[in-house]
Design a protein around this motif. Structure first.
Motif, PDB file in Angstrom:
ATOM      1  N   SER A  14      -5.713  13.263   5.135  1.00  0.00           N
ATOM      2  CA  SER A  14      -5.403  14.656   5.427  1.00  0.00           C
ATOM      3  C   SER A  14      -4.219  14.689   6.390  1.00  0.00           C
ATOM      4  O   SER A  14      -3.860  13.679   6.999  1.00  0.00           O
ATOM      5  N   ALA A  15      -3.625  15.844   6.520  1.00  0.00           N
ATOM      6  CA  ALA A  15      -2.516  15.999   7.465  1.00  0.00           C
ATOM      7  C   ALA A  15      -2.994  15.796   8.902  1.00  0.00           C
ATOM      8  O   ALA A  15      -2.185  15.520   9.791  1.00  0.00           O
ATOM      9  N   HIS A  21       0.842  -1.191   0.000  1.00  0.00           N
ATOM     10  CA  HIS A  21       0.000   0.000   0.000  1.00  0.00           C
ATOM     11  C   HIS A  21       0.882   1.247   0.000  1.00  0.00           C
ATOM     12  O   HIS A  21       2.065   1.177   0.306  1.00  0.00           O
ATOM     13  N   ILE A  22       0.272   2.353  -0.376  1.00  0.00           N
ATOM     14  CA  ILE A  22       0.952   3.640  -0.365  1.00  0.00           C
ATOM     15  C   ILE A  22      -0.011   4.670   0.198  1.00  0.00           C
ATOM     16  O   ILE A  22      -1.217   4.588  -0.018  1.00  0.00           O
ATOM     17  N   GLN A  23       0.517   5.617   0.952  1.00  0.00           N
ATOM     18  CA  GLN A  23      -0.304   6.677   1.540  1.00  0.00           C
ATOM     19  C   GLN A  23       0.125   8.017   0.963  1.00  0.00           C
ATOM     20  O   GLN A  23       1.314   8.356   0.947  1.00  0.00           O
ATOM     21  N   LEU A  24      -0.847   8.773   0.491  1.00  0.00           N
ATOM     22  CA  LEU A  24      -0.629  10.159   0.098  1.00  0.00           C
ATOM     23  C   LEU A  24      -1.288  11.032   1.146  1.00  0.00           C
ATOM     24  O   LEU A  24      -2.442  10.801   1.515  1.00  0.00           O
ATOM     25  N   VAL A  25      -0.577  12.023   1.638  1.00  0.00           N
ATOM     26  CA  VAL A  25      -1.143  12.994   2.582  1.00  0.00           C
ATOM     27  C   VAL A  25      -1.349  14.277   1.796  1.00  0.00           C
ATOM     28  O   VAL A  25      -0.393  14.837   1.252  1.00  0.00           O
ATOM     29  N   VAL A  26      -2.599  14.733   1.728  1.00  0.00           N
ATOM     30  CA  VAL A  26      -2.980  15.816   0.828  1.00  0.00           C
ATOM     31  C   VAL A  26      -3.457  17.056   1.580  1.00  0.00           C
ATOM     32  O   VAL A  26      -3.862  16.983   2.736  1.00  0.00           O
ATOM     33  N   ARG A  27      -3.409  18.184   0.872  1.00  0.00           N
ATOM     34  CA  ARG A  27      -3.841  19.462   1.464  1.00  0.00           C
ATOM     35  C   ARG A  27      -5.348  19.520   1.700  1.00  0.00           C
ATOM     36  O   ARG A  27      -5.803  19.999   2.718  1.00  0.00           O
TER      37      ARG A  27
END
Length: 143
Positions: free
Chosen positions: A57-58, A14-20
Protein backbone atom coordinates in the motif's frame (compact mmCIF):
# COMPACT_ATOMS: atom_id res chain seq x y z
CA UNK A 1 17.73 -18.35 13.37
CA UNK A 2 15.22 -18.95 10.59
CA UNK A 3 16.55 -20.15 7.23
CA UNK A 4 15.09 -18.52 4.16
CA UNK A 5 15.26 -19.92 0.65
CA UNK A 6 15.11 -18.06 -2.64
CA UNK A 7 14.93 -19.50 -6.15
CA UNK A 8 16.85 -17.29 -8.54
CA UNK A 9 18.24 -17.35 -12.01
CA UNK A 10 16.19 -14.76 -13.84
CA UNK A 11 16.97 -11.16 -14.72
CA UNK A 12 14.86 -9.43 -12.05
CA UNK A 13 15.59 -9.90 -8.35
CA UNK A 14 12.28 -8.33 -7.29
CA UNK A 15 9.70 -5.74 -8.26
CA UNK A 16 7.38 -3.70 -6.05
CA UNK A 17 3.92 -2.53 -7.04
CA UNK A 18 2.33 0.14 -4.86
CA UNK A 19 -1.45 -0.18 -5.12
CA UNK A 20 -4.53 1.82 -4.17
CA UNK A 21 -6.36 -0.97 -2.33
CA UNK A 22 -4.10 -3.66 -0.88
CA UNK A 23 -6.92 -6.06 0.05
CA UNK A 24 -8.37 -5.98 -3.48
CA UNK A 25 -4.92 -6.58 -4.98
CA UNK A 26 -4.17 -9.34 -2.50
CA UNK A 27 -7.43 -11.09 -3.45
CA UNK A 28 -6.49 -10.84 -7.16
CA UNK A 29 -2.81 -11.81 -6.89
CA UNK A 30 -3.28 -14.64 -4.39
CA UNK A 31 -5.71 -16.31 -6.81
CA UNK A 32 -3.73 -15.86 -10.04
CA UNK A 33 -0.39 -16.72 -8.46
CA UNK A 34 -1.87 -19.93 -7.03
CA UNK A 35 -2.76 -21.01 -10.57
CA UNK A 36 0.90 -20.46 -11.50
CA UNK A 37 2.12 -22.45 -8.45
CA UNK A 38 3.61 -19.32 -6.88
CA UNK A 39 2.71 -19.12 -3.18
CA UNK A 40 2.23 -15.86 -1.31
CA UNK A 41 5.04 -16.13 1.21
CA UNK A 42 4.22 -13.36 3.65
CA UNK A 43 1.43 -10.90 4.34
CA UNK A 44 1.39 -7.89 6.63
CA UNK A 45 -0.79 -4.87 7.20
CA UNK A 46 0.81 -2.85 4.41
CA UNK A 47 2.30 -5.44 1.99
CA UNK A 48 2.43 -9.01 0.77
CA UNK A 49 5.06 -10.80 -1.29
CA UNK A 50 5.42 -13.85 -3.48
CA UNK A 51 8.83 -14.83 -4.86
CA UNK A 52 10.09 -11.73 -6.72
CA UNK A 53 6.84 -9.74 -6.47
CA UNK A 54 6.17 -7.34 -3.59
CA UNK A 55 2.81 -5.56 -3.49
CA UNK A 56 2.33 -2.79 -0.95
CA UNK A 57 0.00 0.00 0.00
CA UNK A 58 1.06 3.62 -0.27
CA UNK A 59 1.27 3.55 3.57
CA UNK A 60 4.20 1.11 3.41
CA UNK A 61 7.46 2.81 4.44
CA UNK A 62 9.11 1.58 1.22
CA UNK A 63 6.40 3.22 -0.92
CA UNK A 64 6.93 6.74 0.42
CA UNK A 65 3.23 7.41 -0.16
CA UNK A 66 3.52 7.16 -3.95
CA UNK A 67 1.62 4.72 -6.18
CA UNK A 68 3.59 3.03 -8.93
CA UNK A 69 2.67 3.75 -12.53
CA UNK A 70 1.37 1.22 -15.00
CA UNK A 71 3.59 -1.85 -15.42
CA UNK A 72 3.65 -4.94 -17.59
CA UNK A 73 4.54 -8.11 -15.69
CA UNK A 74 4.79 -11.46 -17.45
CA UNK A 75 4.72 -14.67 -15.43
CA UNK A 76 5.97 -17.95 -16.87
CA UNK A 77 3.37 -20.69 -17.15
CA UNK A 78 4.18 -24.40 -17.32
CA UNK A 79 1.76 -25.10 -20.19
CA UNK A 80 -1.12 -23.70 -22.24
CA UNK A 81 -3.72 -25.00 -19.80
CA UNK A 82 -2.11 -22.93 -17.05
CA UNK A 83 -2.30 -19.81 -19.23
CA UNK A 84 -6.00 -20.52 -19.80
CA UNK A 85 -6.60 -21.07 -16.06
CA UNK A 86 -4.67 -17.89 -15.21
CA UNK A 87 -6.90 -15.86 -17.54
CA UNK A 88 -10.16 -17.29 -16.18
CA UNK A 89 -9.03 -16.94 -12.56
CA UNK A 90 -7.89 -13.35 -13.14
CA UNK A 91 -11.27 -12.38 -14.62
CA UNK A 92 -13.07 -14.14 -11.75
CA UNK A 93 -11.02 -12.16 -9.20
CA UNK A 94 -11.33 -8.58 -10.43
CA UNK A 95 -9.08 -8.58 -13.47
CA UNK A 96 -10.16 -7.15 -16.83
CA UNK A 97 -9.54 -8.70 -20.23
CA UNK A 98 -6.55 -7.30 -22.08
CA UNK A 99 -6.01 -10.20 -24.50
CA UNK A 100 -7.59 -13.65 -24.34
CA UNK A 101 -5.39 -16.75 -24.34
CA UNK A 102 -3.86 -17.58 -27.70
CA UNK A 103 -0.72 -17.70 -29.80
CA UNK A 104 0.85 -14.33 -30.44
CA UNK A 105 2.08 -14.20 -34.03
CA UNK A 106 4.10 -11.02 -33.35
CA UNK A 107 6.33 -13.02 -31.01
CA UNK A 108 8.21 -16.27 -31.60
CA UNK A 109 6.38 -19.40 -32.84
CA UNK A 110 4.60 -21.16 -29.98
CA UNK A 111 4.33 -18.01 -27.80
CA UNK A 112 1.01 -18.68 -26.05
CA UNK A 113 -0.15 -15.97 -23.66
CA UNK A 114 -3.05 -14.21 -21.99
CA UNK A 115 -3.19 -10.62 -20.77
CA UNK A 116 -5.33 -9.07 -18.03
CA UNK A 117 -5.41 -5.73 -16.27
CA UNK A 118 -5.08 -6.02 -12.50
CA UNK A 119 -7.21 -3.82 -10.18
CA UNK A 120 -4.71 -0.95 -10.65
CA UNK A 121 -4.51 -1.22 -14.44
CA UNK A 122 -1.20 -3.09 -14.63
CA UNK A 123 -0.91 -5.35 -17.67
CA UNK A 124 -0.39 -8.83 -16.23
CA UNK A 125 0.53 -11.67 -18.56
CA UNK A 126 0.93 -15.41 -18.26
CA UNK A 127 3.05 -16.93 -21.04
CA UNK A 128 4.02 -20.41 -22.14
CA UNK A 129 6.94 -20.30 -24.57
CA UNK A 130 6.45 -23.87 -25.78
CA UNK A 131 8.34 -27.00 -24.96
CA UNK A 132 11.85 -26.21 -23.80
CA UNK A 133 14.64 -27.81 -21.84
CA UNK A 134 15.96 -25.94 -18.82
CA UNK A 135 19.42 -26.49 -17.42
CA UNK A 136 17.87 -26.36 -13.92
CA UNK A 137 14.45 -25.48 -12.48
CA UNK A 138 15.97 -22.55 -10.59
CA UNK A 139 18.97 -21.45 -8.64
CA UNK A 140 18.42 -22.03 -4.92
CA UNK A 141 19.85 -19.54 -2.43
CA UNK A 142 19.68 -20.41 1.28
CA UNK A 143 20.35 -17.63 3.77
Amino acid sequence: METNQLHRGRLIDHIQLVVRDLKVSQHFYTAVLAVLDIPVVETAEDFFWADELVVSSAKSPAALGVLTGRHHLAFQAKDRATVDAFYKTALDHGGQDNGAPGERENYHPGYYAAFVLDPDGNNIEAVFHGEAKRSAPSVVIDF
